[in-house]
Scaffold this active site. Structure first.
Site, PDB file in Angstrom:
ATOM      1  N   GLY A  13       0.842  -1.207   0.000  1.00 52.06           N
ATOM      2  CA  GLY A  13       0.000   0.000   0.000  1.00 52.06           C
ATOM      3  C   GLY A  13       0.869   1.246   0.000  1.00 52.06           C
ATOM      4  N   ARG A  27      19.233  10.743  -4.040  1.00 51.81           N
ATOM      5  CA  ARG A  27      20.251  11.803  -3.893  1.00 51.81           C
ATOM      6  C   ARG A  27      21.439  11.320  -3.072  1.00 51.81           C
ATOM      7  NH1 ARG A  27      16.829  17.287  -4.516  1.00 51.81           N
ATOM      8  NH2 ARG A  27      16.422  16.899  -6.716  1.00 51.81           N
ATOM      9  N   ARG A  74       0.977  -4.992  -5.058  1.00 54.22           N
ATOM     10  CA  ARG A  74       1.099  -6.146  -4.156  1.00 54.22           C
ATOM     11  C   ARG A  74       1.297  -7.334  -5.092  1.00 54.22           C
ATOM     12  NH1 ARG A  74      -0.652  -4.094   0.826  1.00 54.22           N
ATOM     13  NH2 ARG A  74      -2.384  -2.633   0.788  1.00 54.22           N
ATOM     14  N   ASP A 105       5.134  -4.931   5.958  1.00 56.36           N
ATOM     15  CA  ASP A 105       5.581  -6.293   6.275  1.00 56.36           C
ATOM     16  C   ASP A 105       5.627  -7.236   5.071  1.00 56.36           C
ATOM     17  OD1 ASP A 105       2.837  -6.279   6.195  1.00 56.36           O
ATOM     18  OD2 ASP A 105       2.535  -7.186   8.155  1.00 56.36           O
ATOM     19  N   THR A 128       4.396   2.632   5.569  1.00 52.28           N
ATOM     20  CA  THR A 128       3.002   2.166   5.643  1.00 52.28           C
ATOM     21  C   THR A 128       2.256   3.083   6.596  1.00 52.28           C
ATOM     22  OG1 THR A 128       1.527   0.464   6.575  1.00 52.28           O
ATOM     23  CG2 THR A 128       3.799   0.392   7.309  1.00 52.28           C
ATOM     24  N   ASP A 130       0.047   2.181   8.501  1.00 44.98           N
ATOM     25  CA  ASP A 130      -0.425   1.393   9.657  1.00 44.98           C
ATOM     26  C   ASP A 130       0.443   1.494  10.904  1.00 44.98           C
ATOM     27  OD1 ASP A 130      -2.511   0.559   8.111  1.00 44.98           O
ATOM     28  OD2 ASP A 130      -1.680  -1.410   7.667  1.00 44.98           O
ATOM     29  N   ASP A 132       2.713  -0.456  11.897  1.00 44.93           N
ATOM     30  CA  ASP A 132       2.705  -1.753  12.588  1.00 44.93           C
ATOM     31  C   ASP A 132       4.014  -2.529  12.457  1.00 44.93           C
ATOM     32  OD1 ASP A 132       2.355  -2.106   9.890  1.00 44.93           O
ATOM     33  OD2 ASP A 132       0.862  -3.688  10.068  1.00 44.93           O
ATOM     34  N   ARG A 165     -26.090  13.415  17.041  1.00 46.92           N
ATOM     35  CA  ARG A 165     -25.941  12.059  16.496  1.00 46.92           C
ATOM     36  C   ARG A 165     -24.731  11.318  17.066  1.00 46.92           C
ATOM     37  NH1 ARG A 165     -27.391  13.409  10.210  1.00 46.92           N
ATOM     38  NH2 ARG A 165     -29.537  12.713  10.348  1.00 46.92           N
ATOM     39  N   MET A 172      -8.562   2.954   8.673  1.00 48.38           N
ATOM     40  CA  MET A 172      -7.773   1.820   8.169  1.00 48.38           C
ATOM     41  C   MET A 172      -6.998   1.144   9.288  1.00 48.38           C
ATOM     42  SD  MET A 172      -6.367   2.592   4.378  1.00 48.38           S
ATOM     43  CE  MET A 172      -7.380   2.171   2.974  1.00 48.38           C
ATOM     44  N   GLY A 173      -6.524  -0.040   8.989  1.00 44.04           N
ATOM     45  CA  GLY A 173      -5.764  -0.827   9.968  1.00 44.04           C
ATOM     46  C   GLY A 173      -6.352  -2.221  10.014  1.00 44.04           C
ATOM     47  N   ARG A 174      -5.926  -3.028   9.049  1.00 39.95           N
ATOM     48  CA  ARG A 174      -6.421  -4.393   8.923  1.00 39.95           C
ATOM     49  C   ARG A 174      -6.021  -5.216  10.147  1.00 39.95           C
ATOM     50  NH1 ARG A 174      -5.304  -5.812   2.995  1.00 39.95           N
ATOM     51  NH2 ARG A 174      -3.237  -5.218   3.672  1.00 39.95           N
ATOM     52  N   ALA A 189     -12.907  10.695  21.142  1.00 34.37           N
ATOM     53  CA  ALA A 189     -13.861   9.611  20.881  1.00 34.37           C
ATOM     54  C   ALA A 189     -14.363   8.996  22.187  1.00 34.37           C
ATOM     55  CB  ALA A 189     -13.205   8.533  20.018  1.00 34.37           C
ATOM     56  N   SER A 218     -23.001  14.947  21.000  1.00 34.68           N
ATOM     57  CA  SER A 218     -22.635  14.042  19.908  1.00 34.68           C
ATOM     58  C   SER A 218     -21.624  13.042  20.439  1.00 34.68           C
ATOM     59  CB  SER A 218     -21.999  14.830  18.761  1.00 34.68           C
ATOM     60  OG  SER A 218     -20.752  15.346  19.182  1.00 34.68           O
ATOM     61  N   HIS A 255      -9.750   5.093   1.556  1.00 38.93           N
ATOM     62  CA  HIS A 255      -8.442   5.437   0.984  1.00 38.93           C
ATOM     63  C   HIS A 255      -8.080   6.906   1.031  1.00 38.93           C
ATOM     64  CE1 HIS A 255      -8.776   1.296  -0.324  1.00 38.93           C
ATOM     65  NE2 HIS A 255      -7.479   1.334  -0.535  1.00 38.93           N
ATOM     66  N   ARG A 258      -4.897   7.417   2.703  1.00 41.08           N
ATOM     67  CA  ARG A 258      -3.605   7.068   2.121  1.00 41.08           C
ATOM     68  C   ARG A 258      -3.013   8.186   1.261  1.00 41.08           C
ATOM     69  NH1 ARG A 258      -3.898   1.127   1.135  1.00 41.08           N
ATOM     70  NH2 ARG A 258      -3.226   1.481  -0.985  1.00 41.08           N
TER      71      ARG A 258
HETATM   72  O1  F6P Z   1      -1.400  -1.584   4.760  1.00 43.75           O
HETATM   73  C1  F6P Z   1      -1.937  -0.328   4.551  1.00 43.75           C
HETATM   74  C2  F6P Z   1      -3.414  -0.401   4.323  1.00 43.75           C
HETATM   75  O2  F6P Z   1      -3.849   0.897   4.034  1.00 43.75           O
HETATM   76  C3  F6P Z   1      -4.242  -1.034   5.434  1.00 43.75           C
HETATM   77  O3  F6P Z   1      -4.513  -0.179   6.506  1.00 43.75           O
HETATM   78  C4  F6P Z   1      -5.481  -1.429   4.690  1.00 43.75           C
HETATM   79  O4  F6P Z   1      -6.149  -2.449   5.363  1.00 43.75           O
HETATM   80  C5  F6P Z   1      -4.926  -1.889   3.376  1.00 43.75           C
HETATM   81  O5  F6P Z   1      -3.715  -1.201   3.188  1.00 43.75           O
HETATM   82  C6  F6P Z   1      -5.813  -1.656   2.186  1.00 43.75           C
HETATM   83  O6  F6P Z   1      -5.179  -2.157   1.067  1.00 43.75           O
HETATM   84  P1  F6P Z   1      -5.671  -1.945  -0.434  1.00 43.75           P
HETATM   85  O7  F6P Z   1      -5.399  -0.530  -0.799  1.00 43.75           O
HETATM   86  O8  F6P Z   1      -4.852  -2.894  -1.237  1.00 43.75           O
HETATM   87  O9  F6P Z   1      -7.123  -2.239  -0.431  1.00 43.75           O
END
Ligand code: F6P
Length: 325
Positions: A13, A27, A74, A105, A128, A130, A132, A165, A172-174, A189, A218, A255, A258
């Site tokens: 990603g 450079r 990927r 990773d 990344t 994430d 992570d 509401r 994000m963050g799989r 939050a 809210s 996205h 990103r």
């Molecule tokens: O690894 C970065 C990330 O943005 C994750 O947070 C997210 O789950 C994943 O990539 C989404 O990937 P793609 O853009 O391939 O759907």
């Protein structure tokens, strides 16, 4: 080993600040009078022989740009030994005996195999959103992504306040909840739901009740994509089954997180790590990731960076709960 030519690629990603890292690598290589190739589309480009020699001017004006000028992928082919063999052959045909990969990773898993199977010196730069990876306090892109998230949630808060509401915001963050945790604290939050923790429905409903008792106008619940409780829509249904009159909306940020111009921190870290990656490879380091721990440069073996879990600061969740009452 004396390094002749170096190649750089971005994989997995994309993340804001990858371009700043590419610029730094290019450079620095030129500074040390090495030939530098950019490989497009990550490992797919390595297999398909998409190499282009870069000079100082090729990376002009990219420092502030999001995305990656080298493009990313990927690659499923690189997961096969045949794919990696092709890639190694192409590297050798360009006289490249030092490869710098920018990614997460998955990218590092591939780089480690390339080093192990074909003895190609590799260094990873953590890129990344994430955050992570073990061995660095910050991955490139994480700071920009969290800033994007809080800007979005601040806007959501405005409309949430106007309608009394509750919003469930998915970020994000799989596999990791760093973005959710920081953004949750930074936006006040009511609850933060992470992949690293089991949050029960009862605990969630307690938080919602707390919000109602405190007559909050809210409420925001931040959920990480990979959380264990369910999709934001499922979480919304659970809350509605106990509070049928509650006005709940779901927003999935996706996205948008990103993209965008990298923050100062991401630009600076990418610059430091890009220089360190080239200097590391010229000093015979290989199979390692460059990282910043407590503001100090550290090199961590790729396998450790991948398999050791980057520690999440669960204490932040407790802080968020105290402060959102
Ligand atoms: O690894 C970065 C990330 O943005 C994750 O947070 C997210 O789950 C994943 O990539 C989404 O990937 P793609 O853009 O391939 O759907």
């Amino acid at each position: 080993m004396s390094i002749k030519n170096i190649a750089v690629l971005t994989s997995g990603g994309d993340a804001p600040g990858m371009n700043a890292a590419i610029r730094a690598v290019v450079r620095t290589a030129i500074f040390y009078k090495k030939k530098i190739y950019g490989v497009s589309r990550g490992y797919d480009g390595l297999i398909e022989n998409s190499f282009a020699e870069l000079d100082s001017k090729s990376v002009k004006g990219i420092l502030a740009q999001g995305g990656t000028v080298l493009k990313s992928a990927r690659s499923s082919l690189f997961k096969t030994k045949e794919g990696r063999e092709k890639a190694a052959k192409n590297l050798k045909s360009h006289g490249v005996n030092g490869l710098i990969v920018i990614g997460g990773d998955g990218t590092f898993t591939g780089a480690h195999l390339l080093h192990e199977e074909f003895r190609i010196p590799v260094i990873g730069i953590p890129g990344t959103i994430d955050n992570d990876l073990f061995g660095t306090d910050f991955t490139i892109g994480y700071d920009t992504a969290t800033n994007t998230v809080i800007n979005c949630i601040d806007k959501i808060r405005d409309t949430a306040n106007s309608h009394n509401r509750l919003f469930i915001v998915e970020v994000m963050g799989r596999d990791a909840g760093f973005i959710a945790l920081s953004a949750g604290v930074a936006t006040g939050a009511l609850e933060i739901i992470l992949p690293e923790m089991n949050t029960s429905i009862d605990e969630l409903l307690d938080s919602v009740q707390r919000g109602a008792e405190n007559k909050k106008i809210s409420n925001i619940i931040v959920v990480a994509e990979g959380n264990r409780l369910g999709t934001p829509f499922e979480i919304s249904s659970e809350i509605l089954s106990k509070y049928p009159n509650m006005d709940i909306k779901v927003t999935i940020l996706g996205h948008v997180q990103r993209g965008g111009s990298p923050t100062t921190l991401d630009r600076v870290n990418a610059s430091i790590m890009g220089v360190a990656a080239v200097e590391g490879i010229l000093n015979d380091k290989s199979d390692v990731m460059v990282g910043l721990l407590n503001n100090k440069l550290e090199y961590t073996f790729l396998q450790q960076a991948i398999y050791n879990k980057a520690p999440i600061d669960i204490e932040l969740r407790r802080i968020a709960k105290i402060l959102s009452t």
